[in-house]
Scaffold this motif. Structure first.
Motif, PDB file in Angstrom:
ATOM      1  N   GLY A  43     -27.108  26.516-174.327  1.00 45.85           N
ATOM      2  CA  GLY A  43     -26.472  27.827-174.232  1.00 45.85           C
ATOM      3  C   GLY A  43     -25.414  27.821-173.141  1.00 45.85           C
ATOM      4  O   GLY A  43     -25.606  27.220-172.084  1.00 45.85           O
ATOM      5  N   ALA A  44     -24.313  28.492-173.386  1.00 47.20           N
ATOM      6  CA  ALA A  44     -23.208  28.504-172.425  1.00 47.20           C
ATOM      7  C   ALA A  44     -23.625  29.066-171.068  1.00 47.20           C
ATOM      8  O   ALA A  44     -23.098  28.650-170.037  1.00 47.20           O
ATOM      9  N   ASP A  45     -24.581  29.983-171.058  1.00 47.76           N
ATOM     10  CA  ASP A  45     -25.010  30.598-169.803  1.00 47.76           C
ATOM     11  C   ASP A  45     -26.324  30.011-169.278  1.00 47.76           C
ATOM     12  O   ASP A  45     -26.879  30.508-168.303  1.00 47.76           O
ATOM     13  N   ASP A  46     -26.798  28.945-169.878  1.00 47.07           N
ATOM     14  CA  ASP A  46     -28.040  28.287-169.456  1.00 47.07           C
ATOM     15  C   ASP A  46     -27.687  27.139-168.516  1.00 47.07           C
ATOM     16  O   ASP A  46     -27.366  26.030-168.949  1.00 47.07           O
ATOM     17  N   VAL A  47     -27.734  27.399-167.217  1.00 50.52           N
ATOM     18  CA  VAL A  47     -27.315  26.423-166.220  1.00 50.52           C
ATOM     19  C   VAL A  47     -28.136  25.138-166.327  1.00 50.52           C
ATOM     20  O   VAL A  47     -27.580  24.036-166.281  1.00 50.52           O
ATOM     21  N   ILE A  48     -29.441  25.278-166.476  1.00 55.52           N
ATOM     22  CA  ILE A  48     -30.284  24.081-166.551  1.00 55.52           C
ATOM     23  C   ILE A  48     -29.865  23.199-167.724  1.00 55.52           C
ATOM     24  O   ILE A  48     -29.661  21.992-167.564  1.00 55.52           O
ATOM     25  N   ALA A  49     -29.708  23.787-168.890  1.00 50.95           N
ATOM     26  CA  ALA A  49     -29.317  23.013-170.073  1.00 50.95           C
ATOM     27  C   ALA A  49     -27.927  22.412-169.901  1.00 50.95           C
ATOM     28  O   ALA A  49     -27.694  21.257-170.289  1.00 50.95           O
ATOM     29  N   GLN A  50     -27.009  23.164-169.314  1.00 52.03           N
ATOM     30  CA  GLN A  50     -25.656  22.650-169.095  1.00 52.03           C
ATOM     31  C   GLN A  50     -25.667  21.455-168.133  1.00 52.03           C
ATOM     32  O   GLN A  50     -24.944  20.478-168.336  1.00 52.03           O
ATOM     33  N   VAL A  51     -26.486  21.532-167.099  1.00 52.01           N
ATOM     34  CA  VAL A  51     -26.609  20.415-166.156  1.00 52.01           C
ATOM     35  C   VAL A  51     -27.291  19.231-166.839  1.00 52.01           C
ATOM     36  O   VAL A  51     -26.828  18.084-166.730  1.00 52.01           O
ATOM     37  N   GLN A  52     -28.367  19.501-167.551  1.00 51.16           N
ATOM     38  CA  GLN A  52     -29.142  18.413-168.150  1.00 51.16           C
ATOM     39  C   GLN A  52     -28.366  17.628-169.196  1.00 51.16           C
ATOM     40  O   GLN A  52     -28.446  16.402-169.218  1.00 51.16           O
ATOM     41  N   TRP A  53     -27.619  18.301-170.065  1.00 51.39           N
ATOM     42  CA  TRP A  53     -26.904  17.518-171.071  1.00 51.39           C
ATOM     43  C   TRP A  53     -25.811  16.682-170.412  1.00 51.39           C
ATOM     44  O   TRP A  53     -25.548  15.554-170.840  1.00 51.39           O
ATOM     45  N   ARG A  54     -25.199  17.212-169.370  1.00 50.38           N
ATOM     46  CA  ARG A  54     -24.154  16.443-168.685  1.00 50.38           C
ATOM     47  C   ARG A  54     -24.730  15.204-168.008  1.00 50.38           C
ATOM     48  O   ARG A  54     -24.136  14.128-168.072  1.00 50.38           O
ATOM     49  N   THR A  55     -25.875  15.353-167.360  1.00 46.55           N
ATOM     50  CA  THR A  55     -26.452  14.180-166.699  1.00 46.55           C
ATOM     51  C   THR A  55     -26.930  13.155-167.723  1.00 46.55           C
ATOM     52  O   THR A  55     -26.749  11.952-167.519  1.00 46.55           O
ATOM     53  N   ALA A  56     -27.503  13.609-168.814  1.00 51.09           N
ATOM     54  CA  ALA A  56     -27.951  12.679-169.859  1.00 51.09           C
ATOM     55  C   ALA A  56     -26.754  11.955-170.469  1.00 51.09           C
ATOM     56  O   ALA A  56     -26.765  10.725-170.635  1.00 51.09           O
ATOM     57  N   ARG A  57     -25.719  12.694-170.780  1.00 57.40           N
ATOM     58  CA  ARG A  57     -24.516  12.086-171.379  1.00 57.40           C
ATOM     59  C   ARG A  57     -23.829  11.155-170.387  1.00 57.40           C
ATOM     60  O   ARG A  57     -23.318  10.097-170.763  1.00 57.40           O
ATOM     61  N   ALA A  58     -23.828  11.529-169.097  1.00 60.85           N
ATOM     62  CA  ALA A  58     -23.220  10.684-168.068  1.00 60.85           C
ATOM     63  C   ALA A  58     -23.927   9.332-167.989  1.00 60.85           C
ATOM     64  O   ALA A  58     -23.277   8.289-167.871  1.00 60.85           O
TER      65      ALA A  58
END
Length: 178
Positions: free
Chosen positions: A73-88
């Motif tokens: 979700g665009a406003d879900d900080v945890i999910a936004q952080v987690q997908w970025r770290t996984a993709r990184a």
């Protein structure tokens, strides 16, 4: 049940058991996918990606990192952080270190703007790992030190110890200036 499996997956990751983390994250992901709970499914997919990556299953890790990104979700900080770290992590494995660092720094910035010190600390450790891979020793140590501090302030002793281990590994690997 799914939330418990997500927490158990996190615990397994911190304990250094990626196989156990995979089992827990996969259990959570399957339940959440069946329920069509996209926001929570994003977190489970990110954890699954990290667990798979730690086992050297890079292609599958990349697939779950993309699933996490798609469902965050665009406003879900945890999910936004987690997908970025996984993709990184996946990008770093593919040799795309510059792009990996960009995503990891985005994750740190998002987490820093939240009131979630453990998520912030986790993102800093992911950044430290990528900087270590880039042989950017001082920035890697700085990120790891910041993670230790956040975990200590939060009172998360086991997470602080985990971050200290990462810091020690970076310090040991860093070339000594002559």
């Amino acid at each position: 049940m799914a939330q418990g499996s997500v927490l158990a997956a996190l615990a397994e990751l911190y304990a250094g058991d990626p196989v156990g983390a995979e089992a827990e994250a996969r259990r959570a992901f399957d339940v959440l996918e069946e329920m069509r709970e996209r926001p929570y499914m994003s977190s489970a997919a990110a954890l699954l990606a990290l667990a798979l990556h730690l086992q050297g299953l890079y292609h599958e890790a990349g697939r779950f990192a993309r699933v996490s990104e798609k469902n965050a979700g665009a406003d879900d900080v945890i999910a936004q952080v987690q997908w970025r770290t996984a993709r990184a992590r996946v990008l770093a494995t593919e040799g795309e270190l510059e792009q990996a660092e960009i995503l990891a720094r985005e994750a740190v910035m998002l987490a820093a703007g939240s009131d979630l010190p453990t998520v912030h600390g986790d993102s800093l450790l992911e950044l430290a790992a990528i900087l270590r891979q880039r042989e950017s020793w001082e920035p890697a140590m700085e990120a790891a030190r910041a993670a230790v501090h956040l975990f200590e302030v939060k009172g998360a002793g086991s997470l602080a110890e985990y971050a200290r281990t990462s810091l020690d590994e970076i310090s040991d690997e860093r070339p000594v200036a002559k």
